[in-house]
Write a protein that holds these residues in place. Structure first.
Motif, short mmCIF file in Angstrom:
data_model
loop_
_atom_site.label_atom_id
_atom_site.label_comp_id
_atom_site.label_asym_id
_atom_site.label_seq_id
_atom_site.Cartn_x
_atom_site.Cartn_y
_atom_site.Cartn_z
N THR A 119 33.71 36.15 34.79
CA THR A 119 33.83 37.53 34.30
C THR A 119 35.18 38.17 34.59
O THR A 119 35.45 39.28 34.12
N GLY A 120 36.02 37.51 35.38
CA GLY A 120 37.31 38.09 35.73
C GLY A 120 37.22 39.20 36.75
O GLY A 120 38.10 40.07 36.80
N SER A 121 36.17 39.20 37.55
CA SER A 121 35.97 40.27 38.53
C SER A 121 36.67 39.94 39.85
O SER A 121 36.93 38.78 40.17
N HIS A 122 36.95 41.00 40.62
CA HIS A 122 37.63 40.84 41.91
C HIS A 122 36.67 40.93 43.08
O HIS A 122 36.94 40.36 44.14
N LYS A 123 35.59 41.70 42.92
CA LYS A 123 34.62 41.88 43.99
C LYS A 123 33.22 41.80 43.41
O LYS A 123 32.98 42.21 42.27
N VAL A 124 32.27 41.31 44.22
CA VAL A 124 30.89 41.15 43.78
C VAL A 124 29.96 41.69 44.87
O VAL A 124 30.13 41.37 46.04
N LEU A 125 29.00 42.51 44.45
CA LEU A 125 27.95 42.99 45.36
C LEU A 125 26.61 42.50 44.82
O LEU A 125 26.17 42.97 43.76
#
Length: 404
Positions: A96-102
């Motif tokens: 997804t090209g995300s930097h952080k995941v919760l």
């Protein structure tokens, strides 16, 4: 001989809470796009558990991952690390090209987590005065059913007698960029919105709406939070619905299909420092990020990509949409959709959509009504051309049926 349908329904009425009104079928088995009831009748599932079963019922590779992990380790809580969480982070961030995941469990938990996070970011980074943060939402939204969320719903049925509600939300019309621009103030921390309003009846905003919304959020240092719990992971023919307008959200919410329909798992994804304000003890979940959920989610994402389900959703969605538009029926007011997220809205004088869904059931199709006059259609992303055509024949017969 086991219990009959009547027995199952009677027990549910006697012991269950009457907070749902299901179609009168008792399902006992599923495979791919098909489900079977307790009497052996087969149905094409055109709801996919509100898009949670996008990869098809009981996908063998997701099942295998779940069984394997269940034999090894199911839950540690976040008091300890587990060997599935880091790989899950890596794989979903890369995809997804995300930097952080919760990681969380239900979609509603992801929404609540995002609300808490953007408020905290607003106070600690943007400099909004304490207790003054505002979040803009859209009329006819559906983001879940927690007390916090129903407080900014505009559906009277979801709000009535559940108050008092938390302040801090401003409601504007969906699809109206000028209304968004007017609503933003120096205390606005986020714009929380669905790319397509699913529960409202698959309402698609005007072209350019999210391009303009992205510009407004960037210009005013407002977090664009896209609730892709239904639209995400291939449902609209793209990995994320935001890609239809070539934008990127600051925060993206995923759930439903992230589980492949096997186990509750959701996630808040961030492209900036919104999630960076959370510190130990300030937010969490006993089950969030558990190894079983992570193993399931990793498999669910893997088959989605490797088996071409996203591309198939685009192809079959276009075929399904064109076929529905070709149906000449006086009952139909509008047909709309994107990918395999479709809807047929009926003229009010045609009667409730519920009776058309019951007629479809008799023909071997399970679909669900919403907002009185709309039939939602969202089959698993593994549906084939032949299955689409089979379904279209039955929709055509049903929508031209005389109920008088």
């Amino acid at each position: 001989m086991g219990p009959s349908v009547i027995d199952f329904l009677a027990t549910e009425r006697r012991l269950g809470t009457y907070n749902y009104e299901p179609i009168g079928v008792v399902l006992s088995r599923g495979e791919g796009v098909w489900v079977w009831d307790t009497e052996g009748n087969r149905y094409l599932d055109c709801l996919s558990a509100y898009s949670a079963v996008s990869q098809g019922h009981c996908h063998p590779k997701i099942l295998a991952a779940m069984v394997e992990q269940a034999h090894r380790l199911t839950l540690t809580s976040r008091a300890f690390h587990n060997d599935q969480l880091a790989p899950f982070y890596e794989e979903i961030a890369a995809l997804t090209g995300s930097h952080k995941v919760l990681p969380m469990n239900s979609g509603a938990e992801a929404v609540e987590s995002a609300i808490k996070s953007v408020r905290k970011w607003g106070y600690e980074v943007k400099g909004v005065p304490d207790g003054q943060a505002e979040i803009i939402v859209c009329a006819n939204n559906f983001h879940g059913r927690t007390l916090g969320i129903v407080g900014f719903s505009t559906d009277p049925e979801t709000r009535k007698h559940f108050g008092p509600f938390a302040p801090g939300f401003k409601v504007i019309p969906f699809g109206d960029a000028a209304a968004l621009e007017e609503a933003i103030t120096r205390n606005t921390v986020a714009f929380l919105v669905e790319p397509i309003q699913g529960e409202a009846g698959v309402i698609i905003p005007p072209s350019g709406y999210f391009t303009k919304g992205r510009e407004l959020c960037t210009a005013n240092n407002v977090m664009l939070v896209l609730d892709e719990i239904q639209t995400g992971l291939g449902r609209t023919g793209k990995l994320l619905a935001e890609q239809h307008e070539g934008i990127e959200a600051d925060v993206t919410l995923l759930g439903k299909a992230l589980s492949g329909g096997f186990y509750p798992v959701s996630a808040v994804l961030s492209n900036n420092d919104v999630l960076g304000t959370l510190r130990p003890g300030q937010h969490g979940s006993t089950f969030g990020g558990n190894p079983l959920a992570c193993a399931v989610a990793r498999a669910a994402l893997r088959v989605l990509v490797e088996e071409g389900m996203i591309e198939n959703a685009a192809r079959q969605g276009a075929r399904f949409l064109d076929g529905l538009k070709d149906i000449r029926a006086n009952t139909i007011r509008e047909v709309r959709g994107r990918g395999l997220m479709l809807a047929v809205e009926l003229h009010p004088e045609a009667g409730r959509a519920r009776r058309y869904c019951e007629a479809l059931q008799a023909k071997g199709i399970l679909a669900k009504d919403t907002h009185e006059h709309t039939i939602r259609i969202a089959p698993p992303l593994v549906i084939t051309s032949d299955q689409v055509d089979w379904a279209l024949e039955r929709f055509a017969t049903t929508l031209t049926q005389d109920f008088s």
